[in-house]
Design a protein around this motif. Structure first.
Motif, PDB file in Angstrom:
ATOM      1  N   ARG A  98       0.830  -1.203   0.000  1.00 34.56           N
ATOM      2  CA  ARG A  98       0.000   0.000   0.000  1.00 34.56           C
ATOM      3  C   ARG A  98       0.869   1.259   0.000  1.00 34.56           C
ATOM      4  NH1 ARG A  98      -4.740   1.622  -1.927  1.00 34.56           N
ATOM      5  NH2 ARG A  98      -4.958   3.785  -1.264  1.00 34.56           N
ATOM      6  N   ALA A  99       1.937   1.267   0.780  1.00 35.82           N
ATOM      7  CA  ALA A  99       2.814   2.436   0.828  1.00 35.82           C
ATOM      8  C   ALA A  99       3.437   2.712  -0.536  1.00 35.82           C
ATOM      9  CB  ALA A  99       3.896   2.225   1.883  1.00 35.82           C
ATOM     10  N   ASN A 100       3.822   1.668  -1.252  1.00 40.41           N
ATOM     11  CA  ASN A 100       4.420   1.847  -2.567  1.00 40.41           C
ATOM     12  C   ASN A 100       3.426   2.426  -3.567  1.00 40.41           C
ATOM     13  OD1 ASN A 100       7.339   0.811  -3.041  1.00 40.41           O
ATOM     14  ND2 ASN A 100       6.482  -0.698  -1.641  1.00 40.41           N
ATOM     15  N   ILE A 101       2.218   1.887  -3.602  1.00 40.95           N
ATOM     16  CA  ILE A 101       1.261   2.369  -4.592  1.00 40.95           C
ATOM     17  C   ILE A 101       0.870   3.816  -4.307  1.00 40.95           C
ATOM     18  CG2 ILE A 101      -0.917   1.648  -3.498  1.00 40.95           C
ATOM     19  CD1 ILE A 101       0.002   1.122  -7.201  1.00 40.95           C
ATOM     20  N   GLU A 102       0.783   4.180  -3.039  1.00 43.26           N
ATOM     21  CA  GLU A 102       0.445   5.560  -2.701  1.00 43.26           C
ATOM     22  C   GLU A 102       1.555   6.526  -3.106  1.00 43.26           C
ATOM     23  OE1 GLU A 102      -0.531   5.549   1.439  1.00 43.26           O
ATOM     24  OE2 GLU A 102      -2.588   4.841   1.079  1.00 43.26           O
ATOM     25  N   ALA A 103       2.779   6.032  -3.198  1.00 43.25           N
ATOM     26  CA  ALA A 103       3.911   6.864  -3.618  1.00 43.25           C
ATOM     27  C   ALA A 103       4.093   6.868  -5.137  1.00 43.25           C
ATOM     28  CB  ALA A 103       5.189   6.376  -2.942  1.00 43.25           C
ATOM     29  N   GLY A 104       3.221   6.172  -5.857  1.00 38.61           N
ATOM     30  CA  GLY A 104       3.320   6.183  -7.313  1.00 38.61           C
ATOM     31  C   GLY A 104       4.141   5.061  -7.900  1.00 38.61           C
ATOM     32  N   VAL A 105       4.515   4.087  -7.081  1.00 37.34           N
ATOM     33  CA  VAL A 105       5.237   2.918  -7.580  1.00 37.34           C
ATOM     34  C   VAL A 105       4.198   1.873  -7.965  1.00 37.34           C
ATOM     35  CG1 VAL A 105       6.922   1.125  -7.059  1.00 37.34           C
ATOM     36  CG2 VAL A 105       7.216   3.424  -6.110  1.00 37.34           C
TER      37      VAL A 105
END
Length: 396
Positions: A98-105
């Motif tokens: 979730r942290a990655n997708i929220e950062a645009g990864v």
């Protein structure tokens, strides 16, 4: 009724081909880009099309991080993860996705986790159980007995054992096979630059994985280990911190990718023993970072193909912050903002074998970020993300 298509109107498009004014049409059902043009028009009353106003904004591809560890959380001493149960590691992986997708990864490559943990994380994302980037995972690292990362890897010695270890990962569904060509910073007793798996063992990794059409990655700090890996046919060298001119030129000749993971060293050196990182790891990281700048010089002079990867999860290298800082570090080490964009999109996508991500173009997956600035000009533009789309759906 729900729209069949999205049209991103009024902004600019920025990818490895440059920045230009254009509208982007996305097929919501397939999650793919069907048109990129400056002549798209949305007719009033068209219930099948939803217009998204991106006036003054930039539409860019989602980032691809070619080196993460989803089970790790940036704690000072990563070896204490052995004290956590498999279930807790799985919950942590879900949070890190979730942290990655929220950062645009929008795509990651996990290069080491126990058993099927990271492989199953990718399945969970694809089936809609978890929100996150798509995942290409290696399963367990193949490592010599007592070698770097042995505490969460698959120990193997000799070509026959290595072949079996690789086949186990392929059986699990690995999309890449990761091995250890040298020692590393975070394993007590390992000598950072010393060769570990031999060239013959590395060749066994490549031959076994290649028979199934699966690429390979080798953790390699020292120049001897880097050259062993490249001669063996490894697809990408991870870290490559002691790379010399000969190694860089060999990588160019063989078409080997370099994944520098500058964030990993910075997290250790900047925080140090005072933050709880083991002293031996800090000492090794400082020595390694002192030689890293020369590696960049050799790589840039030779023209090594660079793919962005962060080693997210290592000490103070947190998921969600990893890619943004790595982009800035790549520029500090000599890449232009445009070259960093290329490394973090199309180069990394090609390395992962995901040929339909990394660009804003017809036929590509609609993995897109809406930014306030142009990432071809400003490497920190990725920090100004206003929306993240994966396969045409807004996810953050």
């Amino acid at each position: 009724m729900d729209a069949d298509r999205l049209v991103f109107e009024g902004g600019r498009v920025a990818d490895a081909r440059g920045t230009r004014r254009a509208d982007v049409v996305v097929d919501v059902e397939t999650g793919r880009i069907v048109e990129v043009s400056d002549a798209v028009s949305v007719q009033p009353g068209d219930e099948n099309t939803e217009a998204v106003d991106v006036s003054g904004k930039v539409v860019a591809p989602g980032l691809v991080d070619a080196h993460v560890h989803l089970m790790m959380d940036g704690r000072p001493d990563v070896t204490t993860i052995n004290q956590d149960g498999r279930e807790l590691l799985s919950y942590r992986a879900a949070a890190n996705l979730r942290a990655n997708i929220e950062a645009g990864v929008t795509t990651v490559r996990d290069l080491g986790a126990p058993g099927r943990l990271a492989i199953d994380a990718g399945v969970a994302v694809e089936e809609g159980v978890l929100d996150g980037p798509r995942v290409v995972a290696c399963g367990e690292n193949v490592v010599m007995t007592g070698g770097h990362g042995h505490w969460f890897g698959r120990e193997a010695d000799g070509t026959a054992e290595v072949q079996k270890a690789v086949r186990e990962q392929l059986k699990r569904g690995a999309g890449v096979v990761k091995c250890m060509a040298t020692g590393g910073v975070l394993t007590e007793g390992a000598v950072t630059g010393a060769p570990e798996l031999t060239e013959r063992e590395l060749s066994a990794v490549v031959d076994t994985a290649s028979a199934k059409g699966v690429p390979t990655a080798a953790h390699a700090h020292g120049e001897v280990g880097i050259k062993n890996a490249v001669r063996a046919g490894i697809t990408s060298v991870e870290h490559g911190t002691f790379m010399d001119r000969e190694a860089a030129e060999l990588m160019v000749r063989e078409g080997t990718y370099w994944v520098p993971t500058a964030s990993a060293l910075e997290g250790i050196v900047e925080n140090g023993v005072e933050a709880g990182i083991p002293e031996q790891a800090v000492e090794k990281a400082k020595d390694t970072q002192n030689r890293f700048e020369r590696a960049w010089e050799h790589a840039l002079e030779a023209g090594v193909t660079i793919a962005m990867g962060t080693d997210a999860g290592t000490p103070f290298n947190f998921h969600g912050e990893n890619a943004l800082r790595e982009m800035e570090l790549m520029v500090e080490y000599g890449l232009s903002a445009a070259a960093a964009l290329e490394a973090a999109t199309i180069n990394a996508a090609e390395l992962l074998g995901v040929s339909d991500v990394g660009r804003i173009a017809e036929g590509y997956r609609a993995d897109m970020l809406v930014l306030t600035d142009d990432p071809n000009e400003n490497v920190s533009a990725w920090r100004g993300s206003e929306a993240v789309y994966r396969d045409g759906e807004r996810v953050a």
